[in-house]
Design a protein around this motif. Structure first.
Motif, PDB file in Angstrom:
ATOM      1  N   PHE A 103      36.676  49.724 -47.720  1.00  0.00           N
ATOM      2  CA  PHE A 103      35.523  50.081 -48.540  1.00  0.00           C
ATOM      3  C   PHE A 103      34.287  49.333 -48.045  1.00  0.00           C
ATOM      4  N   VAL A 104      33.200  50.055 -47.897  1.00  0.00           N
ATOM      5  CA  VAL A 104      31.937  49.431 -47.507  1.00  0.00           C
ATOM      6  C   VAL A 104      30.908  49.751 -48.586  1.00  0.00           C
ATOM      7  N   LEU A 105      30.554  48.740 -49.369  1.00  0.00           N
ATOM      8  CA  LEU A 105      29.537  48.926 -50.407  1.00  0.00           C
ATOM      9  C   LEU A 105      28.179  48.545 -49.822  1.00  0.00           C
ATOM     10  N   VAL A 106      27.174  49.335 -50.115  1.00  0.00           N
ATOM     11  CA  VAL A 106      25.834  49.112 -49.581  1.00  0.00           C
ATOM     12  C   VAL A 106      24.894  48.937 -50.768  1.00  0.00           C
ATOM     13  N   SER A 107      24.106  47.855 -50.766  1.00  0.00           N
ATOM     14  CA  SER A 107      23.219  47.667 -51.917  1.00  0.00           C
ATOM     15  C   SER A 107      22.004  46.809 -51.588  1.00  0.00           C
ATOM     16  N   SER A 108      20.854  47.219 -52.117  1.00  0.00           N
ATOM     17  CA  SER A 108      19.666  46.370 -51.974  1.00  0.00           C
ATOM     18  C   SER A 108      19.466  45.497 -53.214  1.00  0.00           C
ATOM     19  N   ILE A 109      20.255  45.747 -54.255  1.00  0.00           N
ATOM     20  CA  ILE A 109      20.220  44.840 -55.415  1.00  0.00           C
ATOM     21  C   ILE A 109      21.656  44.471 -55.803  1.00  0.00           C
ATOM     22  N   PRO A 110      22.317  43.720 -54.910  1.00  0.00           N
ATOM     23  CA  PRO A 110      23.746  43.435 -55.088  1.00  0.00           C
ATOM     24  C   PRO A 110      24.040  42.699 -56.391  1.00  0.00           C
ATOM     25  N   ASP A 111      23.046  41.939 -56.887  1.00  0.00           N
ATOM     26  CA  ASP A 111      23.318  41.185 -58.112  1.00  0.00           C
ATOM     27  C   ASP A 111      23.437  42.087 -59.333  1.00  0.00           C
ATOM     28  N   ALA A 112      23.079  43.374 -59.163  1.00  0.00           N
ATOM     29  CA  ALA A 112      23.270  44.312 -60.272  1.00  0.00           C
ATOM     30  C   ALA A 112      24.735  44.759 -60.368  1.00  0.00           C
ATOM     31  N   LEU A 113      25.538  44.407 -59.369  1.00  0.00           N
ATOM     32  CA  LEU A 113      26.966  44.745 -59.441  1.00  0.00           C
ATOM     33  C   LEU A 113      27.693  43.748 -60.334  1.00  0.00           C
ATOM     34  N   LEU A 114      28.787  44.184 -60.922  1.00  0.00           N
ATOM     35  CA  LEU A 114      29.586  43.252 -61.722  1.00  0.00           C
ATOM     36  C   LEU A 114      30.080  42.112 -60.828  1.00  0.00           C
ATOM     37  N   ALA A 115      30.103  40.904 -61.394  1.00  0.00           N
ATOM     38  CA  ALA A 115      30.556  39.740 -60.625  1.00  0.00           C
ATOM     39  C   ALA A 115      31.968  39.956 -60.097  1.00  0.00           C
ATOM     40  N   THR A 116      32.785  40.655 -60.866  1.00  0.00           N
ATOM     41  CA  THR A 116      34.172  40.892 -60.448  1.00  0.00           C
ATOM     42  C   THR A 116      34.233  41.771 -59.200  1.00  0.00           C
ATOM     43  N   VAL A 117      33.300  42.701 -59.084  1.00  0.00           N
ATOM     44  CA  VAL A 117      33.253  43.550 -57.882  1.00  0.00           C
ATOM     45  C   VAL A 117      32.751  42.728 -56.695  1.00  0.00           C
ATOM     46  N   ARG A 118      31.664  41.980 -56.936  1.00  0.00           N
ATOM     47  CA  ARG A 118      31.086  41.179 -55.848  1.00  0.00           C
ATOM     48  C   ARG A 118      32.112  40.206 -55.273  1.00  0.00           C
ATOM     49  N   SER A 119      32.883  39.596 -56.172  1.00  0.00           N
ATOM     50  CA  SER A 119      33.799  38.549 -55.698  1.00  0.00           C
ATOM     51  C   SER A 119      34.936  39.119 -54.858  1.00  0.00           C
ATOM     52  N   ARG A 120      35.158  40.426 -54.952  1.00  0.00           N
ATOM     53  CA  ARG A 120      36.244  41.017 -54.165  1.00  0.00           C
ATOM     54  C   ARG A 120      35.777  41.533 -52.811  1.00  0.00           C
TER      55      ARG A 120
END
Ligand SMILES: [Zn+2]
Length: 346
Positions: free
Chosen positions: A156-173
């Motif tokens: 999986f490749v997630l692309v984001s210019s505002i990554p902090d808007a993602l849930l912390a649980t998603v970011r940490s994975r």
């Protein structure tokens, strides 16, 4: 879109290319950084390099002069690469926000289901989620388990210019790759190569684009060319004329006659940003700094001539004055007053 054709981001591309060659690419990546710098292109390059049928690498006699840092790269021409470029490869899935601006749980469930099957023809299924911050919270939660234990043949490749808007649980994975803004020269290169800009237009737009091709494409290039021309005239003039009355005449040149309307305010702001960029370059020239850092490379002879009157101290204080003028414009000060004040400070 192989890695070697992407402008900028050399360190990240080297890292990714090595990871593909060694088969150590993390199964969940988060490409984070400013909008319009090429993150989605990099995601596509990853998908190509992973699934290319004739990848370039040291074993295949990869030309080291083309891309000295890359351990492996897509060929860009085989059927797999071509299908990925046309977005019809069965194992490379791109999801992005729909009409409503969000990515819904159904879109995510679909890719999770597909991720469980072996790739149809590629080596590894690559799911790209563009503007991943648009994932609805429920969709993010649905992704969690898959991100934690992705099926071995999927990534999986997630692309984001505002990554902090993602849930912390998603970011940490996800393993996060931080993209920086491009340099003005890099933005210019992309505008010329991929978007048919002339050198002059590309330069003028690039210096006002904050390192983002996306931002450059949104701006009106004609206005910006005019703004940079105005800034250059102002700079030439103040380099030569000490007389305040004549300087004030030069201010009229960049504010228009009245200097009051919203259009004139925008035009002056664009002119001031261009002036700031020119002064920064003049500072580099007068201090004998690294010329590769110059943004307005097409104006080098003019910059050198201005630098004879602007030593590094004068260009630094002029740069600070431009900054102050921009702040005043933002606070709604009259364009005419701002321009008059500024020409006397330069
Ligand atoms: Zn290929």
């Amino acid at each position: 879109m192989p890695f070697r054709t992407i402008v900028g981001h050399r360190r990240l591309l080297t890292l990714l290319s090595r990871a593909v060659a060694r088969d150590t690419l993390p199964p969940a990546l988060l490409l984070a950084g400013p909008a319009g710098v090429g993150k989605r292109r990099v995601a596509q390059a990853i998908a190509e390099t992973v699934n290319c049928l004739k990848p370039h690498d040291v074993a295949s006699g990869f030309s080291r002069t083309d891309a000295p840092d890359l351990a492996r790269d897509a060929c860009g021409e085989c059927p797999a690469c071509r299908r990925i470029q046309r977005a019809v490869h069965p194992d490379v899935i791109v999801i992005e926000p729909g009409d409503m601006g969000s990515i819904k749980i159904d879109q995510v469930r679909d890719v999770i289901d597909r991720a469980d099957y072996r790739p149809f023809e590629g080596r590894r299924r690559v799911v790209v989620i563009d503007e991943a911050d648009a994932l609805m919270p429920a969709a993010q939660n649905a992704l969690l388990k898959t991100l934690e234990e992705p099926p071995s043949a999927s990534m999986f490749v997630l692309v984001s210019s505002i990554p902090d808007a993602l849930l912390a649980t998603v970011r940490s994975r996800c393993s996060r790759l931080r993209f920086a803004a491009l340099s003005a020269s890099e933005v210019t290169e992309v505008l010329r190569r991929d978007h048919g800009y002339s050198e002059q237009d590309a330069r003028a737009v690039a210096v006002d684009a904050e390192g983002s091709v996306g931002r450059a494409l949104e701006s009106e290039s004609a206005d910006l060319v005019e703004a940079r021309d105005g800034a250059q005239r102002l700079l030439d003039y103040t380099a030569r004329a000490g007389d305040p009355a004549r300087r004030l005449d030069a201010a009229r040149d960049v504010t228009g006659k009245k200097g009051t309307s919203a259009g004139e305010r925008d035009q002056l702001a664009a002119c001031l940003r261009a002036l700031g960029s020119l002064l920064r370059d003049v500072g580099i020239v007068s201090a004998g700094g690294d010329r590769s850092l110059i943004g307005n490379t097409d104006l080098e002879p003019q910059l050198a001539s201005v630098a004879r009157s602007f030593d590094s101290r004068r260009s630094a204080s002029a740069y600070a004055a431009v900054d102050e003028a921009l702040a005043a414009l933002e606070r709604n000060a009259s364009p005419k007053i701002v321009a008059d004040w500024l020409v006397l400070q330069l």
